[in-house]
Design a protein around this motif. Structure first.
Motif, PDB file in Angstrom:
ATOM      1  N   LYS A  38       9.433-102.647  99.218  1.00  0.00           N
ATOM      2  CA  LYS A  38      10.084-103.865  99.673  1.00  0.00           C
ATOM      3  C   LYS A  38       9.215-105.095  99.363  1.00  0.00           C
ATOM      4  N   GLU A  39       7.923-104.955  99.564  1.00  0.00           N
ATOM      5  CA  GLU A  39       7.021-106.080  99.317  1.00  0.00           C
ATOM      6  C   GLU A  39       7.038-106.492  97.841  1.00  0.00           C
ATOM      7  N   GLU A  72      10.242-108.314  97.232  1.00  0.00           N
ATOM      8  CA  GLU A  72      10.219-109.657  97.831  1.00  0.00           C
ATOM      9  C   GLU A  72       9.406-110.629  96.988  1.00  0.00           C
ATOM     10  N   GLU A  73       8.340-110.105  96.397  1.00  0.00           N
ATOM     11  CA  GLU A  73       7.513-110.974  95.575  1.00  0.00           C
ATOM     12  C   GLU A  73       8.293-111.494  94.360  1.00  0.00           C
ATOM     13  N   ILE A 111      11.530-111.734  94.134  1.00  0.00           N
ATOM     14  CA  ILE A 111      12.599-112.630  94.616  1.00  0.00           C
ATOM     15  C   ILE A 111      12.025-114.027  94.847  1.00  0.00           C
ATOM     16  N   ASP A 112      10.840-114.065  95.441  1.00  0.00           N
ATOM     17  CA  ASP A 112      10.159-115.350  95.658  1.00  0.00           C
ATOM     18  C   ASP A 112       9.958-116.102  94.355  1.00  0.00           C
ATOM     19  N   LEU A 169      15.843-105.342 103.181  1.00  0.00           N
ATOM     20  CA  LEU A 169      15.696-106.763 102.837  1.00  0.00           C
ATOM     21  C   LEU A 169      16.486-107.682 103.775  1.00  0.00           C
ATOM     22  N   GLU A 212      18.314-111.438 103.125  1.00  0.00           N
ATOM     23  CA  GLU A 212      17.930-111.730 101.748  1.00  0.00           C
ATOM     24  C   GLU A 212      18.762-110.940 100.732  1.00  0.00           C
TER      25      GLU A 212
END
Ligand SMILES: *Cc1c(COP(=O)(O)O)cnc(C)c1O
Length: 230
Positions: free
Chosen positions: A29-30, A33-34, A36-37, A58, A61
Motif C-alpha cells: 500500500k505504501e 501511495e507513493e 499516487i502522490d 486505500l 483514495e
C-alpha cells in the motif's frame, strides 16, 4: 532513486498522451501511495483478490483512481472484478466477453474492455492470434454486447530479452488497431496498451498510447516471477 522520482522521470520522458498503468502486483500500500502522490492515476492488477485488498486498503483514495485488470480473468471472479475494475484489458474469447457482459448487465453498468492480442509469446496462451480477421471477428461480436465498451487492444509479449525483438509484434498490433478503428469506427476504440518496463520505449515508437510499468517504477519485485504473472 525512489518510486516518486522514477515515476516523475518517466512521465517527463514519454509523450504526454501516453497513459501509464502502474503494474501493482506484489506491491505494498505504501508503494502505491507513493506513486499516487507523484501523480499516478491508473492501477493495473493481475489478480482480483489482490486488487480488492489494495482497493479497500486505500480507502477514499481508491475511488479517485482507475483500476485496470491486466491478468487473465477467471469466469468465477467476474462479479468481484466488476466491483473493483473500471476496465478489463484481457478479453480474449467470445465466451469470456459474453460472461462479462452478462454480469455487467445484472449490475446495470457498462464496463470498458480491451481485447488481448497474443503477440508471439510462446509462454502464455492468453490472447487472440495477432490476425486481423480473427481480432475483427471478436470485436464485431463484442460490439453486439451492450454492457461492454470496447476501448482498446492490449498485448503482453516477452518481459525479458531484447525489446527490439518485440518491435515487429508491436507494429503488427498497431496495424490491427488502426484497421479496426477504421472499420468499427464508433470512436470508442482508442487505447493501444503495449510495452512494459523493458520494452515501453519501443512500444511507444510503434504507436502505444498506454504502457504498463512495474519494475522501472517500483524496483525489482522481491521474488522471481518468471516471464509472466498470471
Ligand atoms: C507485471 C506486468 C507488467 C509490468 O511488468 P514490468 O516488467 O514489471 O514492468 C505489465 N503487464 C502485465 C500484464 C504484467 O503482468
Amino acid at each position: 532513486m525512489g518510486i516518486k522520482e522514477n515515476y516523475l522521470q518517466i512521465r517527463k520522458e514519454i509523450p504526454g498522451y501516453v497513459k501509464i498503468v502502474l503494474a501493482a502486483k506484489m506491491r505494498t500500500k505504501e508503494e502505491i501511495e507513493e506513486v499516487i502522490d507523484a501523480g499516478g492515476e491508473i492501477i493495473g492488477e493481475n489478480y482480483v483478490q489482490e486488487a480488492e485488498r489494495m482497493y479497500e486498503s486505500l480507502g477514499e483514495e481508491a475511488k479517485r483512481l482507475k483500476w485496470h485488470m491486466i491478468g487473465s480473468l477467471q469466469k468465477n471472479k467476474i462479479n468481484k472484478a466488476l466491483r473493483v475494475f473500471d476496465c478489463i484489458q484481457t478479453i480474449d474469447s467470445p465466451e469470456l466477453a459474453e460472461a462479462v457482459n452478462k454480469r455487467a448487465q445484472n449490475l446495470n453498468r457498462v464496463i470498458s474492455v480491451f481485447i488481448e492480442v497474443n503477440i508471439g509469446s510462446e509462454i502464455t496462451k492468453a490472447g487472440v492470434e495477432p490476425n486481423y480477421e480473427i481480432v475483427k471477428k471478436l470485436a464485431e461480436y463484442m460490439s453486439g454486447l451492450r454492457y461492454l465498451r470496447l476501448e482498446g487492444l492490449m498485448t503482453m509479449g516477452p518481459r525479458v530479452g531484447n525489446p527490439e525483438d518485440s518491435r515487429v509484434y508491436f507494429r503488427k498490433t498497431k496495424d490491427i488497431f488502426e484497421k479496426l478503428q477504421k472499420e468499427i469506427s464508433n470512436g470508442d476504440l482508442r487505447y493501444l496498451s503495449m510495452g512494459m518496463s523493458n520494452s515501453y520505449k519501443v512500444a511507444i515508437e510503434e504507436g502505444a498510447n498506454m504502457v504498463r510499468l512495474g519494475t522501472v517504477i517500483f524496483g525489482k519485485r522481491g521474488y522471481d516471477d518468471g516471464n509472466i504473472n498470471r
